[in-house]
Design a protein around this motif. Structure first.
Motif, PDB file in Angstrom:
ATOM      1  N   MET A 106      -8.175  56.796  44.660  1.00 37.71           N
ATOM      2  CA  MET A 106      -6.879  57.268  44.165  1.00 37.71           C
ATOM      3  C   MET A 106      -7.034  58.672  43.588  1.00 37.71           C
ATOM      4  SD  MET A 106      -3.693  56.394  43.893  1.00 37.71           S
ATOM      5  CE  MET A 106      -3.591  54.616  44.096  1.00 37.71           C
ATOM      6  N   PRO A 107      -6.203  59.614  44.021  1.00 39.18           N
ATOM      7  CA  PRO A 107      -6.276  60.974  43.490  1.00 39.18           C
ATOM      8  C   PRO A 107      -6.165  60.977  41.965  1.00 39.18           C
ATOM      9  CG  PRO A 107      -4.763  60.884  45.336  1.00 39.18           C
ATOM     10  CD  PRO A 107      -5.161  59.475  45.036  1.00 39.18           C
ATOM     11  N   ALA A 108      -6.830  61.923  41.337  1.00 41.78           N
ATOM     12  CA  ALA A 108      -6.874  61.971  39.877  1.00 41.78           C
ATOM     13  C   ALA A 108      -5.485  62.167  39.275  1.00 41.78           C
ATOM     14  CB  ALA A 108      -7.800  63.090  39.415  1.00 41.78           C
ATOM     15  N   SER A 109      -4.747  63.094  39.803  1.00 43.99           N
ATOM     16  CA  SER A 109      -3.413  63.330  39.254  1.00 43.99           C
ATOM     17  C   SER A 109      -2.524  63.949  40.307  1.00 43.99           C
ATOM     18  CB  SER A 109      -3.506  64.259  38.039  1.00 43.99           C
ATOM     19  OG  SER A 109      -2.211  64.541  37.556  1.00 43.99           O
ATOM     20  N   GLU A 110      -1.600  63.155  40.758  1.00 44.33           N
ATOM     21  CA  GLU A 110      -0.715  63.598  41.823  1.00 44.33           C
ATOM     22  C   GLU A 110       0.599  62.825  41.686  1.00 44.33           C
ATOM     23  OE1 GLU A 110      -0.858  62.938  46.566  1.00 44.33           O
ATOM     24  OE2 GLU A 110      -2.708  63.777  45.709  1.00 44.33           O
ATOM     25  N   GLU A 111       1.691  63.547  41.774  1.00 43.62           N
ATOM     26  CA  GLU A 111       2.985  62.880  41.672  1.00 43.62           C
ATOM     27  C   GLU A 111       3.302  62.203  43.009  1.00 43.62           C
ATOM     28  OE1 GLU A 111       5.803  63.633  38.910  1.00 43.62           O
ATOM     29  OE2 GLU A 111       3.808  63.352  38.029  1.00 43.62           O
ATOM     30  N   VAL A 112       3.650  60.949  42.950  1.00 43.46           N
ATOM     31  CA  VAL A 112       4.071  60.257  44.169  1.00 43.46           C
ATOM     32  C   VAL A 112       5.574  60.015  44.075  1.00 43.46           C
ATOM     33  CG1 VAL A 112       3.646  58.306  45.690  1.00 43.46           C
ATOM     34  CG2 VAL A 112       1.856  59.067  44.127  1.00 43.46           C
ATOM     35  N   ASN A 113       6.312  60.594  44.993  1.00 40.76           N
ATOM     36  CA  ASN A 113       7.756  60.386  45.024  1.00 40.76           C
ATOM     37  C   ASN A 113       8.091  59.331  46.048  1.00 40.76           C
ATOM     38  OD1 ASN A 113       7.382  63.086  43.825  1.00 40.76           O
ATOM     39  ND2 ASN A 113       9.624  62.972  43.746  1.00 40.76           N
ATOM     40  N   MET A 114       8.835  58.359  45.587  1.00 39.78           N
ATOM     41  CA  MET A 114       9.149  57.253  46.487  1.00 39.78           C
ATOM     42  C   MET A 114      10.637  56.963  46.460  1.00 39.78           C
ATOM     43  SD  MET A 114       6.098  54.870  45.078  1.00 39.78           S
ATOM     44  CE  MET A 114       6.504  55.335  43.415  1.00 39.78           C
ATOM     45  N   GLN A 115      11.100  56.396  47.543  1.00 41.72           N
ATOM     46  CA  GLN A 115      12.507  56.052  47.640  1.00 41.72           C
ATOM     47  C   GLN A 115      12.627  54.541  47.760  1.00 41.72           C
ATOM     48  OE1 GLN A 115      14.126  58.854  47.260  1.00 41.72           O
ATOM     49  NE2 GLN A 115      16.055  57.737  47.008  1.00 41.72           N
ATOM     50  N   ASP A 116      13.398  53.939  46.868  1.00 39.40           N
ATOM     51  CA  ASP A 116      13.644  52.507  46.948  1.00 39.40           C
ATOM     52  C   ASP A 116      15.117  52.307  47.233  1.00 39.40           C
ATOM     53  OD1 ASP A 116      12.351  49.635  45.866  1.00 39.40           O
ATOM     54  OD2 ASP A 116      14.514  49.794  45.638  1.00 39.40           O
ATOM     55  N   LEU A 117      15.410  51.476  48.230  1.00 44.90           N
ATOM     56  CA  LEU A 117      16.792  51.260  48.652  1.00 44.90           C
ATOM     57  C   LEU A 117      17.671  50.693  47.537  1.00 44.90           C
ATOM     58  CD1 LEU A 117      16.575  52.382  51.308  1.00 44.90           C
ATOM     59  CD2 LEU A 117      16.221  50.102  52.282  1.00 44.90           C
ATOM     60  N   ILE A 118      17.055  50.012  46.611  1.00 46.37           N
ATOM     61  CA  ILE A 118      17.848  49.401  45.544  1.00 46.37           C
ATOM     62  C   ILE A 118      17.796  50.228  44.266  1.00 46.37           C
ATOM     63  CG2 ILE A 118      17.981  47.408  44.003  1.00 46.37           C
ATOM     64  CD1 ILE A 118      17.168  45.713  46.488  1.00 46.37           C
ATOM     65  N   ARG A 119      16.680  50.826  43.996  1.00 45.87           N
ATOM     66  CA  ARG A 119      16.527  51.550  42.740  1.00 45.87           C
ATOM     67  C   ARG A 119      16.623  53.065  42.845  1.00 45.87           C
ATOM     68  NH1 ARG A 119      14.982  47.178  39.776  1.00 45.87           N
ATOM     69  NH2 ARG A 119      14.899  45.580  41.342  1.00 45.87           N
ATOM     70  N   GLY A 120      16.685  53.580  44.028  1.00 49.93           N
ATOM     71  CA  GLY A 120      16.746  55.026  44.166  1.00 49.93           C
ATOM     72  C   GLY A 120      15.365  55.651  44.109  1.00 49.93           C
TER      73      GLY A 120
ATOM     74  N   ARG B 136      24.631  46.326  48.244  1.00 54.96           N
ATOM     75  CA  ARG B 136      25.337  45.474  47.298  1.00 54.96           C
ATOM     76  C   ARG B 136      24.419  44.498  46.567  1.00 54.96           C
ATOM     77  NH1 ARG B 136      30.319  46.761  46.899  1.00 54.96           N
ATOM     78  NH2 ARG B 136      30.366  45.183  45.266  1.00 54.96           N
ATOM     79  N   VAL B 137      23.127  44.752  46.617  1.00 54.18           N
ATOM     80  CA  VAL B 137      22.185  43.952  45.841  1.00 54.18           C
ATOM     81  C   VAL B 137      22.027  44.639  44.485  1.00 54.18           C
ATOM     82  CG1 VAL B 137      19.801  43.165  45.639  1.00 54.18           C
ATOM     83  CG2 VAL B 137      20.941  43.110  47.855  1.00 54.18           C
ATOM     84  N   GLY B 138      22.119  43.865  43.430  1.00 51.18           N
ATOM     85  CA  GLY B 138      22.035  44.421  42.079  1.00 51.18           C
ATOM     86  C   GLY B 138      20.626  44.821  41.686  1.00 51.18           C
TER      87      GLY B 138
ATOM     88  N   LEU C 279      13.676  43.681  45.169  1.00 49.97           N
ATOM     89  CA  LEU C 279      14.732  42.788  44.685  1.00 49.97           C
ATOM     90  C   LEU C 279      14.562  42.418  43.213  1.00 49.97           C
ATOM     91  CD1 LEU C 279      15.941  42.648  47.389  1.00 49.97           C
ATOM     92  CD2 LEU C 279      14.795  40.458  47.782  1.00 49.97           C
ATOM     93  N   PRO C 280      15.675  42.266  42.518  1.00 50.95           N
ATOM     94  CA  PRO C 280      15.586  41.853  41.117  1.00 50.95           C
ATOM     95  C   PRO C 280      15.043  40.430  41.008  1.00 50.95           C
ATOM     96  CG  PRO C 280      17.851  41.797  41.859  1.00 50.95           C
ATOM     97  CD  PRO C 280      17.062  42.460  42.941  1.00 50.95           C
TER      98      PRO C 280
ATOM     99  N   MET D 190      24.392  29.499  46.930  1.00 52.21           N
ATOM    100  CA  MET D 190      24.195  29.766  45.510  1.00 52.21           C
ATOM    101  C   MET D 190      23.129  30.847  45.315  1.00 52.21           C
ATOM    102  SD  MET D 190      21.662  28.860  43.103  1.00 52.21           S
ATOM    103  CE  MET D 190      20.809  27.453  43.810  1.00 52.21           C
ATOM    104  N   LEU D 191      22.054  30.698  46.060  1.00 48.07           N
ATOM    105  CA  LEU D 191      20.939  31.638  45.968  1.00 48.07           C
ATOM    106  C   LEU D 191      21.360  33.055  46.375  1.00 48.07           C
ATOM    107  CD1 LEU D 191      18.274  30.721  44.965  1.00 48.07           C
ATOM    108  CD2 LEU D 191      17.607  30.128  47.292  1.00 48.07           C
ATOM    109  N   ALA D 192      22.134  33.132  47.429  1.00 53.52           N
ATOM    110  CA  ALA D 192      22.550  34.438  47.939  1.00 53.52           C
ATOM    111  C   ALA D 192      23.359  35.212  46.911  1.00 53.52           C
ATOM    112  CB  ALA D 192      23.371  34.265  49.219  1.00 53.52           C
ATOM    113  N   LEU D 193      24.188  34.484  46.167  1.00 51.58           N
ATOM    114  CA  LEU D 193      25.060  35.145  45.190  1.00 51.58           C
ATOM    115  C   LEU D 193      24.332  35.504  43.892  1.00 51.58           C
ATOM    116  CD1 LEU D 193      28.229  35.652  45.558  1.00 51.58           C
ATOM    117  CD2 LEU D 193      27.192  34.142  47.222  1.00 51.58           C
ATOM    118  N   LEU D 194      23.071  35.139  43.809  1.00 45.99           N
ATOM    119  CA  LEU D 194      22.280  35.472  42.634  1.00 45.99           C
ATOM    120  C   LEU D 194      21.629  36.838  42.879  1.00 45.99           C
ATOM    121  CD1 LEU D 194      22.525  33.286  40.576  1.00 45.99           C
ATOM    122  CD2 LEU D 194      20.354  32.345  41.321  1.00 45.99           C
ATOM    123  N   GLY D 195      22.365  37.888  42.603  1.00 50.43           N
ATOM    124  CA  GLY D 195      21.791  39.220  42.806  1.00 50.43           C
ATOM    125  C   GLY D 195      22.496  39.999  43.902  1.00 50.43           C
ATOM    126  N   TRP D 196      23.370  39.318  44.621  1.00 52.01           N
ATOM    127  CA  TRP D 196      24.120  40.014  45.652  1.00 52.01           C
ATOM    128  C   TRP D 196      25.558  39.523  45.614  1.00 52.01           C
ATOM    129  CZ3 TRP D 196      26.702  37.651  49.772  1.00 52.01           C
ATOM    130  CH2 TRP D 196      27.288  38.539  50.703  1.00 52.01           C
TER     131      TRP D 196
END
Length: 508
Positions: A166-180, A331-333, A249-250, A303-309
């Motif tokens: 793992m590099p000593a110090s490097e910013e990793v920018n990532m994109q998450d579909l739910i969290r941005g 539309r996933v929380g 997913l949450p 029931m499961l589907a509506l828990l978070g979506w």
RNA sequence: GGUCGGUUCGUCUAGUCAGGUCAGGACGCCAGGUUUUCAUCCUGGUAACACGGGUUCGAAUCCCGUACCGACUACCA
């Protein structure tokens, strides 16, 4: 860039499948269905020590019950197999080697015991030991040991692992579909083991390699994996591969208190945490499941589907088809969803009412047979039609309908006190005479006759009907009384009145 | 401890990206209604923008900080 959607669910067969895992799989499945993509089941059994016999079968059976189907996987095959990581074992080593070759990984010869020792030592000084850029220079690995010695150790079969550099110090920018966007600096990360001394890859390596080889387009998994996303991203980059899209997913939270839903919560609060019943092969301990508790798979999944979506409109009761239609990751929380057993029960009730009488009858017949009742299924269907909306589960049907099958074996004490009046005996006697000659004995006709008689005699409707109900049902409950007598028939009705008259007698 | 994530009725959530309806729906709970009973059902009610600043005519919504909660931190996944 019109890439085909390929998603996967990748459980490790270490025990029964948690309902949170079912939801994760469901969201993957829904996305694949929505987009016309492929859904893959991959078994991640790289930890031989944690293998639990029967777990894989349990997982398969759970999905079968839920109606979640795979396009590729251990059980259905597919062009990217094998789908069990233990059967892909030979594959991983070359990728680990490739990383060593390119300088992204290295051999480490520290034993597990040595590292444990080190961790304990650090802990005693209130520090945390991390195998990283800072510490790797002081440890036993191919970065500090001479090339010759490394070669000798390797040749003599000295146990080793392969770690990611793992590099000593490097910013990793990532994109998450739910969290941005999520940004992490590699200084907070460690040199994770990619390849274990037993010759198996760790989750991290196997996961990335397989997702790449299987051309996975979206990695949709639980939030507990968010902290390892940077490592995985770094791995893709080190290999020079395109990264899939990520969606974390949450979590599913316990109904009360804090923290993620666990098996203990179910035991404590009285609801299942697993889709199916599970018996631990080691301890023999059995854990309840939604199926065995009487839930309809449709209700459980819904029931499961509506828990978070949510679909964005006010629909709540969905069949799989329309759920897939409406599904989107947008539309996933983001926040954890607390599981609510009451709402689960409500969902089951919705499906109970929706289900065809034929289907409910098929489920109810065994209960009847177990009680030694030989009944015609046509008859049961009619009964079920009358009482289904009063129950949440098939196993509650009996309590709502026993009087359709057997005469009361007693009379509810409170009801007798309240409704068996001095006039009742004579009135019921009269009613019996009336019903003897009522023909045809249909709900409509008997109702007409009885009501007419009550009016003529100026008896109280409530008084007569409740006493009547008491004799037929044995308690003040049940559906429309004329529906009941029409079903049990004239003969049985008269008999119950006769018996009740005898049992309750004339009240002074 | 460190890193990351999260925060709207008791619960699931809409609304947030493109600031401007008494913050909407569902579960639960409470009340009323329908009914011959119980249940279902119907109607109504209850109840929330974590906190503090800022930007703005106006903030649940944008910015900053705080608090709280959680996940992760294994030769487990």
């Amino acid at each position: 860039m019109n890439q085909d959607i390929r998603v996967r669910f990748a459980p490790s067969p270490t025990g029964p499948l948690h309902m949170g895992g079912v939801r994760t799989a469901l969201y993957n499945y829904l996305l694949a269905r929505k987009k016309g993509g492929k859904f893959i089941l991959r078994i991640e059994d790289t930890d031989q020590n944690r293998f639990v016999p029967g777990a894989e079968e349990y997982i398969l059976e759970s999905f079968r019950w839920c109606g979640i189907e795979f396009d590729e996987g251990v059980h259905v095959g597919g062009p990217f197999g094998p789908y069990r990581q233990s059967e892909r074992k030979e594959l991983y080593k070359q990728y680990a080697d490739q990383l060593i070759q390119s300088g992204h990984a290295y051999y480490a010869f520290d034993t597990a015991d040595e590292l444990d020792e080190l961790r304990k030592h650090y802990e005693s000084e209130k520090k945390t030991f991390t195998y990283n850029a800072e510490s790797r220079g002081q440890l036993k690995n191919s970065l500090v040991i001479s090339e010759d010695e490394v070669k000798t150790w390797l040749d003599t079969g000295k146990p080793y692992v392969i770690r990611f550099k793992m590099p000593a110090s490097e910013e990793v920018n990532m994109q998450d579909l739910i969290r941005g966007e999520v940004v992490v600096n590699t200084r907070a990360l460690d040199d994770k083991i990619l390849f274990k001394s037993d010759g198996m890859p760790t989750y991290h390596l196997a996961n990335v390699v397989d997702d790449h080889l299987m051309e996975i387009s979206h990695v949709i998994r639980g939030e507990e994996w968010l902290p390892s996303m940077p490592l995985h991203i770094m791995l893709y980059r080190a290999f020079g591969w395109n990264e899939p899209a990520f969606a974390h997913l949450p979590l599913l939270l316990k109904p009360d208190g804090k923290g993620k839903l666990s098996k203990r919560d179910g035991d404590r609060l009285g609801f299942p945490v697993f889709p199916l019943e599970w018996t631990d092969p080691q301890t023999g301990e059995t854990t309840r499941g939604y199926r065995e508790d009487g839930y309809f798979p449709e209700a459980f999944v819904n029931m499961l589907a509506l828990l978070g979506w949510n679909p964005g409109d006010e629909r709540e009761v969905f069949e799989m088809e329309s759920m897939a239609e409406a599904f989107s990751l947008e539309r996933v929380g983001k926040s954890g969803a607390r599981f609510d057993p009451d709402k689960a029960r409500w969902f089951n009730h919705q499906y109970m009412v929706l289900k065809a009488n034929e289907e409910l009858t098929r489920a109810f017949m065994p209960v009847l047979q177990q009680k030694g009742l030989m009944v015609d299924s046509e008859y049961v269907q009619q009964v079920v039609g009358l009482v289904k909306e009063r129950a949440d589960f098939v196993h509650e049907l009996w309590d709502q309908s026993s009087f359709f099958f057997v005469a009361p074996d007693g009379y509810d004490e409170k009801a007798v006190k309240k409704r068996w009046k001095p006039d009742s005996y004579d009135q019921m006697m009269e009613l019996k005479e009336l019903l003897v000659k009522t023909e045809p004995f249909t709900a409509g006709h008997t109702e007409e006759m009885v009501k007419q008689w009550i009016e003529e005699k100026e008896y109280g409707m409530g008084a007569v009907m409740n006493a009547f109900r008491l004799l037929i049902v044995g308690a003040l409950q049940g559906p429309h009384l004329f529906d009941i007598i029409a079903l049990i028939g004239q003969e049985e009705t008269l008999m119950r009145i006769q018996t009740g008259l005898h049992e309750l007698g004339r009240k002074e």
